[in-house]
Design an enzyme around this catalytic site. Sequence first.
Site, PDB file in Angstrom:
ATOM      1  N   GLU A  53       0.826  -1.203   0.000  1.00 51.62           N
ATOM      2  CA  GLU A  53       0.000   0.000   0.000  1.00 51.62           C
ATOM      3  C   GLU A  53       0.866   1.261   0.000  1.00 51.62           C
ATOM      4  O   GLU A  53       0.590   2.227  -0.723  1.00 51.62           O
ATOM      5  CB  GLU A  53      -0.911   0.023   1.233  1.00 51.62           C
ATOM      6  CG  GLU A  53      -1.829  -1.182   1.340  1.00 51.62           C
ATOM      7  CD  GLU A  53      -1.246  -2.288   2.182  1.00 51.62           C
ATOM      8  OE1 GLU A  53      -1.957  -2.799   3.055  1.00 51.62           O
ATOM      9  OE2 GLU A  53      -0.065  -2.653   1.968  1.00 51.62           O
ATOM     10  N   LEU A 210      22.127 -26.322  -6.554  1.00 55.14           N
ATOM     11  CA  LEU A 210      20.817 -25.932  -6.012  1.00 55.14           C
ATOM     12  C   LEU A 210      20.743 -24.423  -5.773  1.00 55.14           C
ATOM     13  O   LEU A 210      20.283 -23.964  -4.731  1.00 55.14           O
ATOM     14  CB  LEU A 210      20.507 -26.703  -4.726  1.00 55.14           C
ATOM     15  CG  LEU A 210      20.488 -28.231  -4.858  1.00 55.14           C
ATOM     16  CD1 LEU A 210      20.184 -28.864  -3.518  1.00 55.14           C
ATOM     17  CD2 LEU A 210      19.500 -28.693  -5.912  1.00 55.14           C
ATOM     18  N   GLU A 274      14.338 -31.054  -4.029  1.00 57.86           N
ATOM     19  CA  GLU A 274      15.036 -31.604  -5.186  1.00 57.86           C
ATOM     20  C   GLU A 274      15.921 -32.726  -4.672  1.00 57.86           C
ATOM     21  O   GLU A 274      17.017 -32.476  -4.157  1.00 57.86           O
ATOM     22  CB  GLU A 274      15.862 -30.524  -5.889  1.00 57.86           C
ATOM     23  CG  GLU A 274      15.035 -29.392  -6.479  1.00 57.86           C
ATOM     24  CD  GLU A 274      15.813 -28.564  -7.489  1.00 57.86           C
ATOM     25  OE1 GLU A 274      16.350 -29.161  -8.441  1.00 57.86           O
ATOM     26  OE2 GLU A 274      15.903 -27.347  -7.312  1.00 57.86           O
ATOM     27  N   GLY A 276      16.429 -37.445  -4.487  1.00 59.70           N
ATOM     28  CA  GLY A 276      16.163 -38.750  -5.068  1.00 59.70           C
ATOM     29  C   GLY A 276      14.876 -39.382  -4.561  1.00 59.70           C
ATOM     30  O   GLY A 276      14.157 -38.835  -3.710  1.00 59.70           O
TER      31      GLY A 276
END
Length: 343
Positions: A53, A210, A274, A276
């Site tokens: 705002e 990553l 992320e 296995g």
Amino acid sequence: MLPDSHFMALALAEAEKGIGRTAPNPPVGAVIVKDGQVLGRGWHRAAGQPHAEREALAAVFSTHGPDAARGATCYITLEPCSTHGRTPPCTQGLIDAGISRVVYACVDRNPAHAGRADALLRAAGIEVISGVGEEAATRQLRPFFKVRETGLPWVIWKSAMSLDGRITRPPGEGQWLTGPLARADVQKLRATVDAILTSGETIRQDRPALTIREPELLAGREQPWRVIVTDHPASLPTEAAELHARTLIRPRADLSATLRRLASEQGVLRVMVEAGGIFSAALFEADLVDEVVIYYAPLLCGGPKPGLSGEGLPESLHLDENDYQMLGNDLRLRGVIRRGNRQ
């Protein structure tokens, strides 16, 4: 005259810019309109910076002058804050600017704010309308609301796999399952989260960074926390904790506790997994995943590494709000885990 829903859609577009940048605060957008014309737009850029705002009001003042907002309508995706925290209350800013009408989408579920704005604004003679665009705004704000209500962040499981559900290609064929458009989309997805969760085994096997690697996606924000879950930290590669400073190593014993700590200590709202198949399956079996993003490559790979390879779920999980998008030759599926009645 354009309807309120039209201008709320503009405010929602502003809020979208803040996803992945505002934690522990929610992403919020605002638009100020007078006589059917947009005078200013704003979005919350980071915790400690002005709320949406006040960003929108500043845009109005700088372009049109200090009195331009008098008699205008402010459209906001979340109920304006009414308490003084790291920034002053937005309700007072709206009152001081002479706003005559406030339209917001969602009631703030923070007990310190919930429902207070209406009384304060109406006492100042401002018309207040809520619930416009509520469904779309609630989807944007789900991670913030989930942390408030459960202490757990919103968890997104991302995987790339062949059509037969394998996450690695046959030996000698190379690393990537998906093409460049899908991999670029993963970068965009990483830019919407506050932490990336993986396993020690994934770090040992694949050495993933990553990180957000595109400069334009990283501009104005920090790298997501990289969280490595392992009971054997001494066996991690020596470079594992050195790729960037925002790396945390957590024990495997209680995945729920790990997620709660990320929310309470690092202020995380959105986590992407992320990892296995075994680690990913453990999160599903613990009912900790909220959303799924799968990139399907038009390949059949066979082999021993499926995307999920745990002990099995007690029942099938259904996805709602499913979105399908082609990225080159690859198909992205994105959906939200159905809870409650899963039949």
